[in-house]
Design a protein around this motif. Sequence first.
Motif, PDB file in Angstrom:
ATOM      1  N   MET A  38       3.896   4.493 -14.204  1.00  0.00           N
ATOM      2  CA  MET A  38       2.740   4.294 -13.453  1.00  0.00           C
ATOM      3  C   MET A  38       2.297   5.331 -12.554  1.00  0.00           C
ATOM      4  O   MET A  38       3.108   6.014 -11.642  1.00  0.00           O
ATOM      5  CB  MET A  38       3.250   3.029 -12.386  1.00  0.00           C
ATOM      6  N   LYS A  39       1.337   5.900 -12.645  1.00  0.00           N
ATOM      7  CA  LYS A  39       0.848   7.015 -11.839  1.00  0.00           C
ATOM      8  C   LYS A  39      -0.034   6.667 -10.706  1.00  0.00           C
ATOM      9  O   LYS A  39      -0.821   5.648 -10.806  1.00  0.00           O
ATOM     10  CB  LYS A  39      -0.271   7.868 -12.917  1.00  0.00           C
ATOM     11  N   LYS A  40       0.001   7.505  -9.864  1.00  0.00           N
ATOM     12  CA  LYS A  40      -0.759   7.214  -8.521  1.00  0.00           C
ATOM     13  C   LYS A  40      -2.216   7.135  -8.841  1.00  0.00           C
ATOM     14  O   LYS A  40      -2.887   6.474  -7.923  1.00  0.00           O
ATOM     15  CB  LYS A  40      -0.358   8.299  -7.365  1.00  0.00           C
ATOM     16  N   ASN A  41      -2.643   8.091  -9.703  1.00  0.00           N
ATOM     17  CA  ASN A  41      -4.092   7.979  -9.926  1.00  0.00           C
ATOM     18  C   ASN A  41      -4.754   7.030 -10.854  1.00  0.00           C
ATOM     19  O   ASN A  41      -5.935   7.105 -11.157  1.00  0.00           O
ATOM     20  CB  ASN A  41      -4.600   9.520 -10.352  1.00  0.00           C
ATOM     21  N   HIS A  42      -3.850   6.141 -11.168  1.00  0.00           N
ATOM     22  CA  HIS A  42      -4.385   5.102 -12.130  1.00  0.00           C
ATOM     23  C   HIS A  42      -5.353   4.206 -11.129  1.00  0.00           C
ATOM     24  O   HIS A  42      -5.001   4.132  -9.736  1.00  0.00           O
ATOM     25  CB  HIS A  42      -3.314   4.138 -12.465  1.00  0.00           C
ATOM     26  N   ASP A  43      -6.368   3.681 -11.849  1.00  0.00           N
ATOM     27  CA  ASP A  43      -7.296   2.813 -11.036  1.00  0.00           C
ATOM     28  C   ASP A  43      -6.507   1.634 -10.408  1.00  0.00           C
ATOM     29  O   ASP A  43      -5.581   1.175 -10.700  1.00  0.00           O
ATOM     30  CB  ASP A  43      -8.334   2.361 -12.060  1.00  0.00           C
ATOM     31  N   LEU A  44      -7.076   1.120  -9.330  1.00  0.00           N
ATOM     32  CA  LEU A  44      -6.441  -0.177  -8.621  1.00  0.00           C
ATOM     33  C   LEU A  44      -6.196  -1.235  -9.480  1.00  0.00           C
ATOM     34  O   LEU A  44      -5.242  -1.880  -9.651  1.00  0.00           O
ATOM     35  CB  LEU A  44      -7.610  -0.392  -7.598  1.00  0.00           C
ATOM     36  N   SER A  45      -7.136  -1.526 -10.526  1.00  0.00           N
ATOM     37  CA  SER A  45      -7.095  -2.693 -11.380  1.00  0.00           C
ATOM     38  C   SER A  45      -5.588  -2.281 -12.345  1.00  0.00           C
ATOM     39  O   SER A  45      -4.929  -3.224 -12.734  1.00  0.00           O
ATOM     40  CB  SER A  45      -7.906  -2.823 -12.449  1.00  0.00           C
TER      41      SER A  45
ATOM     42  N   SER B  12       1.315   0.120  -3.607  1.00  0.00           N
ATOM     43  CA  SER B  12       0.680   0.912  -4.271  1.00  0.00           C
ATOM     44  C   SER B  12      -0.990   0.519  -4.195  1.00  0.00           C
ATOM     45  O   SER B  12      -2.033   1.360  -4.034  1.00  0.00           O
ATOM     46  CB  SER B  12       1.058   0.824  -5.876  1.00  0.00           C
ATOM     47  N   LEU B  13      -1.338  -0.781  -3.808  1.00  0.00           N
ATOM     48  CA  LEU B  13      -2.345  -1.227  -3.737  1.00  0.00           C
ATOM     49  C   LEU B  13      -3.278  -0.629  -2.400  1.00  0.00           C
ATOM     50  O   LEU B  13      -4.512  -0.603  -2.281  1.00  0.00           O
ATOM     51  CB  LEU B  13      -2.865  -2.898  -3.753  1.00  0.00           C
ATOM     52  N   GLU B  14      -2.467  -0.452  -1.192  1.00  0.00           N
ATOM     53  CA  GLU B  14      -3.063   0.113  -0.190  1.00  0.00           C
ATOM     54  C   GLU B  14      -2.949   1.494   0.072  1.00  0.00           C
ATOM     55  O   GLU B  14      -3.046   2.309   0.896  1.00  0.00           O
ATOM     56  CB  GLU B  14      -2.442  -0.683   1.103  1.00  0.00           C
ATOM     57  N   ASN B  15      -2.334   2.243  -1.415  1.00  0.00           N
ATOM     58  CA  ASN B  15      -1.895   3.409  -1.285  1.00  0.00           C
ATOM     59  C   ASN B  15      -1.037   3.903  -0.127  1.00  0.00           C
ATOM     60  O   ASN B  15      -1.284   4.907   0.610  1.00  0.00           O
ATOM     61  CB  ASN B  15      -3.196   4.391  -1.105  1.00  0.00           C
ATOM     62  N   ALA B  16       0.034   3.125   0.035  1.00  0.00           N
ATOM     63  CA  ALA B  16       1.070   3.369   1.128  1.00  0.00           C
ATOM     64  C   ALA B  16       2.406   3.651   0.425  1.00  0.00           C
ATOM     65  O   ALA B  16       2.373   3.427  -0.758  1.00  0.00           O
ATOM     66  CB  ALA B  16       1.263   1.836   1.763  1.00  0.00           C
ATOM     67  N   GLU B  17       3.088   4.025   1.301  1.00  0.00           N
ATOM     68  CA  GLU B  17       4.585   4.403   0.839  1.00  0.00           C
ATOM     69  C   GLU B  17       5.431   3.365   0.537  1.00  0.00           C
ATOM     70  O   GLU B  17       6.172   3.248  -0.245  1.00  0.00           O
ATOM     71  CB  GLU B  17       5.296   5.565   1.713  1.00  0.00           C
ATOM     72  N   SER B  18       5.207   2.396   1.529  1.00  0.00           N
ATOM     73  CA  SER B  18       6.212   1.321   1.793  1.00  0.00           C
ATOM     74  C   SER B  18       5.391   0.008   1.959  1.00  0.00           C
ATOM     75  O   SER B  18       4.305   0.121   2.635  1.00  0.00           O
ATOM     76  CB  SER B  18       7.098   1.625   2.706  1.00  0.00           C
ATOM     77  N   ALA B  19       6.072  -0.914   1.661  1.00  0.00           N
ATOM     78  CA  ALA B  19       5.536  -2.343   1.928  1.00  0.00           C
ATOM     79  C   ALA B  19       6.536  -3.351   2.443  1.00  0.00           C
ATOM     80  O   ALA B  19       7.790  -3.280   1.861  1.00  0.00           O
ATOM     81  CB  ALA B  19       4.608  -2.972   0.888  1.00  0.00           C
ATOM     82  N   LEU B  20       6.387  -4.358   3.108  1.00  0.00           N
ATOM     83  CA  LEU B  20       7.075  -5.534   3.468  1.00  0.00           C
ATOM     84  C   LEU B  20       6.414  -6.893   3.100  1.00  0.00           C
ATOM     85  O   LEU B  20       5.274  -6.619   3.729  1.00  0.00           O
ATOM     86  CB  LEU B  20       7.906  -5.358   4.908  1.00  0.00           C
TER      87      LEU B  20
END
Length: 390
Positions: A1-8, A73-81
């Motif tokens: 999974m690449k960071k520059n892949h589209d949001l979809s 990934s959806l918010e372009n963040a390093e982490s989520a909870l």
Amino acid sequence: MKKNHDLSTRCVHAGEVRDAEGSPHTPIYNTSTFGFRSTAELLDVVEGRRQGNLYTRYGMNPTIRSVEAKLASLENAESALVFASGMAAESALFFAHGRKGIVCLGNAYGGTLALLADQFPLVGIPTYLLLGSEAGRLEEVLKKGPSLVFFETPTNPTIEIFDIREICRISHSYGALVAVDNTFASPVNQQVLSLGADIAVHSATKYLGGHSDLTGGALMGPKELIETIAPWRKNLGQTMAPEVAALLSRSLRTLPIRVERQNKTAQAVAEAMRDHPKITRVLYPGLPDFPQHELARSQMSGFGGMLTLEIDGSAEDATKVIDSLELFIIAPSLGGPESLATQPKTTTHFGLTPEERLKRGITDSMIRFSIGMEAAKDLIEDLHSALKNL
Ligand code: PLP
């Protein structure tokens, strides 16, 4: 999974863990605890030498981790909870990062306003609730040393838009963190971290869940800030259940197509209602004559599925309209496939006094709509026939 892949693409693939059977989705680890072959292996996980699974309430469960990776990934963040509800996410955030004081700017969900006005002061945490019209007082309040600035944009239910870049610039210059509740816009329409916010807040119950069948919350941001929140979630016992995490992952795979459709339908409904003689105001950021349309355009890529109409009449007239709707369901909440209508005065902002609602521009004749997946023409026809009853 690449960071520059589209949001979809990231909605479908980010965070997914294939099991040995080849399942395309992360399986549901419907278990409260995890076993080890030896104490040495257990200690490797407990003492942090190896990332493993241990106990579901801690969030140490593969299904929970999987949806968190997708959300980050959806918010372009390093982490989520993920949390058991949006309010659980907010309260953990406030305890972890708001102990020197929390500023809430503008209108917000009634539960958030109540939490900040009534509960947090009881535990000695100062809160400062500024009206949208008082945004110019932000610096004066920041001089008192609060550690966190929180706001929604667009706001609930008056659809005010706040300038995320500017508020972050001012707040950061006083050392305060900024958390933006991105529930109304969703990451499809607005990327709050790239606009300067430190933490994105979501009621996952809404667009992220998207089917009115789950309750959840999420926080996304840099690893360091999210790690500070994790022990609060763990020890307050606020973690999302694995079954809910799997349901949320299922929903996130279709987030962009749902939101894009809801954007289009809401725009069509707003345009159809704009010149209706029984409507005094259509609050929708996608209308070119909406007062903050340009600001919305500068930070949103779509205008969302939420709109508020003000009826030319009394609270009873608004009730009459709501009660005459056939397709729209009379219910609070938002973001699902079925369109909903609610009077803020009777639901989302019922807890505020009439004076407080008025001060916040929440009038008795307002109806808030969450536009679902039905055809725009059917929703417009439903509204036209309900308005005929006035
Ligand atoms: N944030 C917003 C913008 C909301 O509309 C809501 C609920 O309506 C919440 C947070 C709280 O979310 P939950 O009901 O999942 O606790």
